[in-house]
Design a protein around this motif. Structure first.
Motif, PDB file in Angstrom:
ATOM      1  N   ASP A   1     -47.426 -36.704  23.540  1.00  0.00           N
ATOM      2  CA  ASP A   1     -47.850 -37.615  22.794  1.00  0.00           C
ATOM      3  C   ASP A   1     -48.801 -37.257  21.280  1.00  0.00           C
ATOM      4  N   ARG A   2     -49.512 -36.100  21.476  1.00  0.00           N
ATOM      5  CA  ARG A   2     -50.234 -35.626  20.329  1.00  0.00           C
ATOM      6  C   ARG A   2     -49.350 -35.129  19.164  1.00  0.00           C
ATOM      7  N   PHE A   3     -48.261 -34.452  19.784  1.00  0.00           N
ATOM      8  CA  PHE A   3     -47.082 -33.983  18.686  1.00  0.00           C
ATOM      9  C   PHE A   3     -46.596 -34.795  18.170  1.00  0.00           C
ATOM     10  N   LEU A   4     -46.228 -36.142  18.918  1.00  0.00           N
ATOM     11  CA  LEU A   4     -45.518 -37.227  18.007  1.00  0.00           C
ATOM     12  C   LEU A   4     -46.304 -37.884  16.958  1.00  0.00           C
ATOM     13  N   ILE A   5     -47.396 -38.115  17.597  1.00  0.00           N
ATOM     14  CA  ILE A   5     -48.445 -38.347  16.645  1.00  0.00           C
ATOM     15  C   ILE A   5     -48.655 -37.725  15.305  1.00  0.00           C
ATOM     16  N   TYR A   6     -48.701 -36.535  15.621  1.00  0.00           N
ATOM     17  CA  TYR A   6     -48.942 -35.498  14.455  1.00  0.00           C
ATOM     18  C   TYR A   6     -47.506 -35.769  13.644  1.00  0.00           C
ATOM     19  N   LEU A   7     -46.476 -35.627  14.025  1.00  0.00           N
ATOM     20  CA  LEU A   7     -45.213 -35.727  13.124  1.00  0.00           C
ATOM     21  C   LEU A   7     -45.227 -37.170  12.576  1.00  0.00           C
ATOM     22  N   LEU A   8     -45.766 -38.210  13.284  1.00  0.00           N
ATOM     23  CA  LEU A   8     -46.041 -39.472  12.406  1.00  0.00           C
ATOM     24  C   LEU A   8     -46.997 -39.544  11.418  1.00  0.00           C
ATOM     25  N   GLU A   9     -48.053 -38.823  11.427  1.00  0.00           N
ATOM     26  CA  GLU A   9     -48.946 -38.694  10.523  1.00  0.00           C
ATOM     27  C   GLU A   9     -48.808 -37.920   9.223  1.00  0.00           C
TER      28      GLU A   9
END
Length: 568
Positions: free
Chosen positions: A2-10
Motif C-alpha cells: 500500500d505504501r509503495f503505491l501511495i509513494y508512486l502516486l505522490e
C-alpha cells in the motif's frame, strides 16, 4: 505494498505540479541553463522528497503550521484507509459451519488489483531500462565498428552510412563524407557544446530515473523538454561564437535526412527544429522574465519544504499518538512486558471498554482504585458483556493477583481481554484473549462449562497440551502448539485444549510472552490454511466483509483456538 503505491502516486503528482510550473512560466524564457537545472531537479525532488521528513520549525508560525497540519492529516487519512483492517481476535473461538464457498468468494479483488498493478509496473520498469541499455549497446557498437579520429578534445566516429550527426559523452558521430565540408565546422561546434556541457550525463540520469515513473506521461514530456533545452543551449553557443544565423538555420533544415532519435543521444536535427529557429529569433528575457523565474523558483522551494515538513508532521502525529499511550501507561508506574516480534491485530478503539491497571499489587479501574472482591460488580456496571477489558500489567507483577482479577472478570462474564505489551522500541502491542467462562457458568450459547478434571478428560477423550507459563522458552512454545494442533487436525480431532499453566509467583512478563507464542502457534496453522485455500494472508481477512468472513470461518473450521487458563 500500500505504501509503495501511495509513494508512486505522490511522486507522480509532485512531478506533474512542478512540470506544470515549468511549462507555464519557465519554458518561454531564455534562461536555458536554469531550465536545464530545474528539469533535472524536479525529477529528483519528486522521487526523493516523499521519503524525507525534517522539521523546519513551523511551530512559531501558526499561519504556516495550520495548512501543514491539514495536509498531513489528509495524507494520514488515506494511509490509514489503505491499511485499515478489523480487530477480530475478540470475536471468540466458536466456528460456524460453512456449507459452500463460491469460487469468486476466494478472490480479494483489491489485493488482486494491487498485485496486477505491481506486475505491470515492474514489467514497464524492465522494458524502459532494457531500452536504455540497448541504446548504450548500439552507441558503443558504433564506436567499436567504425574508425575513430581524435580532434582536439573530441573523438569523431566516422560512420559509413548517412546518419544525422549526434554526440554522446566525448564522442561525435557523423557520416564520414561530411568531414571536411563547409558546414562541418558548425556541426562540430554544436556537438562540442553538448560534450562540454555534459548533456549526455543529464540524459543518462533522467532516462534511468524515468524508468521508475514510466506510467506518468509527464516524465516523457520532461525528457523532451530537457533535450530541447540542451539544443537551445548549443544553438545559443553557436550564435555567440559569431556564426551566421541564416547559414546556421539553413544548415539545420538541410540536415533533415533522418528521423531516428535515441533517448541517450543528441541528434543534430531533432524534429523540434522549428522551435529552435523561433527561439533563436526571440529576444533575451528581461526583468519581467527574471521576476517570473524568481517567483517560480521560490514557489518550488517553498513547496518542497512543505512536502518534507508534512512528512515530518505526519510521522510526528503517529509517534505522538503511540507515545501518548505509552506515556499514559508509564505515568501509572507500569513497565509493560516486551512482546516477541510476531504479528498482532491492531485494536480499533471502542467506547464499550474499560482499562484495568495492575502494578505493585495495586488495581485501578479507569484510574479509580478497586479491590479484587469488588471487581466483578464494578466491571459489570461499566461495560456490557460484549465490552472489552484493556489490561495493563507491570512486567514484574506476580501472577497471583492477575489470576484473581481474571477470575473476577470471568465471574462477571466480561471475558474479552486485550493485553497490552510493547516492542523493544516502545511501541504499544496488543494481544487479545477470550477468557473461558468459569466452571458452572453459562457460555455465550447458554451452555454451562463443566469442571475439566481428570474424570471429565477421560470421559470425553480430551487431549490437552500443558504449557508452563513461568518458563521463558520463546519459539519452542509456538512449535509445541503448532505440532500438537497439527497432529490433532490430522486425526480429524477438535476436542483438544492448550492449557496455560502458571504459578502464583510467576511473572506477568513470562505469562504474556508465552501466551503470545501460543497464539502464534495457532496463527501459523491458520496462515498456512489461508494461503493454501485462498492465496491470502490470514491476518488480512476482514470479518466485516461477508466473503472474507466466510473464508475466515472456512479456515478455522474444525480448528478452534482452544486456549485454557488453567486453574490452580
Amino acid at each position: 505494498m500500500d505504501r509503495f503505491l501511495i509513494y508512486l502516486l505522490e511522486s507522480s503528482l509532485i512531478l506533474v505540479g512542478f512540470y506544470l510550473l515549468y511549462h507555464l512560466v519557465l519554458r518561454p524564457e531564455t534562461f536555458f541553463s536554469l531550465n536545464r537545472f530545474y528539469l533535472i531537479t524536479i525529477l529528483l525532488v519528486s522521487l526523493i522528497f516523499p521519503l524525507l521528513s525534517f522539521d523546519f520549525g513551523t511551530d512559531e508560525l501558526p499561519a504556516v503550521k495550520a495548512p501543514i497540519l491539514e495536509v498531513s492529516q489528509a495524507r494520514k487519512a488515506y494511509y490509514d484507509a489503505f491499511e485499515l483492517w478489523s480487530f477480530d481476535h475478540l470475536s471468540g473461538n466458536v466456528v460456524s459451519e460453512v456449507t459452500s464457498v463460491s469460487i469468486w468468494s476466494g478472490i480479494n479483488w483489491w489485493q488482486l488489483s494491487q498485485q496486477v498493478f505491481v506486475v505491470i509496473y515492474l514489467i514497464g520498469v524492465v522494458v524502459c531500462l532494457s531500452r536504455t541499455f540497448w541504446t548504450f549497446r548500439w552507441v558503443f557498437g558504433l564506436i567499436r565498428q567504425y574508425p575513430l579520429q581524435k580532434m582536439d578534445d573530441l573523438t569523431l566516429v566516422k560512420v559509413a552510412y548517412p546518419i544525422a550527426p549526434f554526440s554522446f559523452l566525448k564522442f561525435v558521430f557523423v557520416h564520414e563524407v561530411m568531414i571536411g565540408s563547409t558546414e562541418f565546422d558548425q556541426i562540430l561546434a554544436h556537438e562540442r557544446t553538448h560534450v562540454h556541457q555534459r548533456h549526455s550525463i543529464d540524459l543518462i540520469i533522467v532516462q534511468l530515473l524515468a524508468a521508475f515513473l514510466w506510467f506518468n506521461p509527464v516524465i516523457w514530456q520532461l525528457i523532451k523538454s530537457l533535450k530541447t533545452t540542451h539544443e537551445y543551449i548549443a544553438d545559443n553557443k553557436i550564435m555567440n561564437a559569431g556564426y551566421s544565423l541564416v547559414e546556421y538555420q539553413s544548415l539545420l533544415l538541410r540536415q533533415l535526412i533522418s528521423n531516428n532519435s535515441y533517448g541517450l543521444v543528441h541528434n543534430f536535427n531533432l524534429s523540434f527544429i522549428k522551435k529552435r529557429i523561433t527561439m533563436m529569433k526571440n529576444q533575451k528575457s528581461g526583468w519581467s522574465g527574471k521576476v517570473k523565474v524568481a517567483l517560480a523558483i521560490a514557489s518550488t522551494i517553498v513547496f518542497s519544504v512543505l512536502i518534507v515538513q508534512c512528512n515530518s508532521t505526519m510521522d510526528e502525529t503517529s509517534i505522538i499518538e503511540n507515545e501518548s499511550s505509552v506515556a499514559s501507561i508509564e505515568a501509572k508506574g507500569v513497565n509493560l512486558p516486551i512482546l516477541p516480534d510476531v504479528p498482532f491485530y491492531s485494536y480499533l478503539p471502542s467506547e464499550d471498554a474499560v482499562e484495568i491497571t495492575i502494578v505493585e499489587d495495586k488495581i485501578t479501574l479507569d484510574d479509580e482504585d478497586v479491590q479484587v472482591v469488588d471487581m466483578a460488580l464494578s466491571v459489570a456496571e461499566k461495560i456490557t458483556e460484549q465490552g472489552i477489558i484493556i489490561l495493563s500489567v507491570d512486567a514484574q507483577q506476580p501472577m497471583k493477583l492477575v489470576r484473581d482479577v481474571q477470575t473476577e472478570l470471568r465471574r462477571a462474564n466480561r471475558r474479552k481481554v486485550l493485553y497490552l505489551g510493547q516492542t523493544t522500541t516502545g511501541k504499544i502491542m496488543e494481544s487479545a484473549m477470550l477468557l473461558p467462562p468459569l466452571p458452572g457458568a453459562p457460555n455465550e450459547h447458554g451452555v454451562k462449562l463443566p469442571e475439566i478434571d481428570a474424570a471429565y478428560i477421560a470421559k470425553h477423550d480430551l487431549h490437552i497440551l500443558r504449557v508452563e507459563m513461568g518458563e521463558d522458552r520463546g519459539v519452542t512454545v509456538q512449535q509445541e502448539v503448532y505440532d500438537f494442533v497439527t497432529s490433532e487436525v490430522a486425526e480429524e480431532r477438535s476436542n483438544y485444549v492448550v492449557q496455560a499453566k502458571f504459578q502464583d509467583e510467576d511473572s506477568y512478563k513470562s505469562y504474556l510472552q508465552n501466551l503470545a507464542y501460543i497464539q502464534e502457534g495457532f496463527n501459523q496453522i491458520y496462515q498456512e490454511r489461508t494461503q493454501s485455500m485462498f492465496g491470502k494472508n490470514f491476518m488480512d481477512l476482514n470479518k466485516e466483509v461477508p466473503e472474507e468472513k466466510e473464508q475466515y470461518n472456512a479456515v478455522r473450521k474444525g480448528i478452534p483456538r482452544a486456549i485454557s487458563i488453567s486453574e490452580k
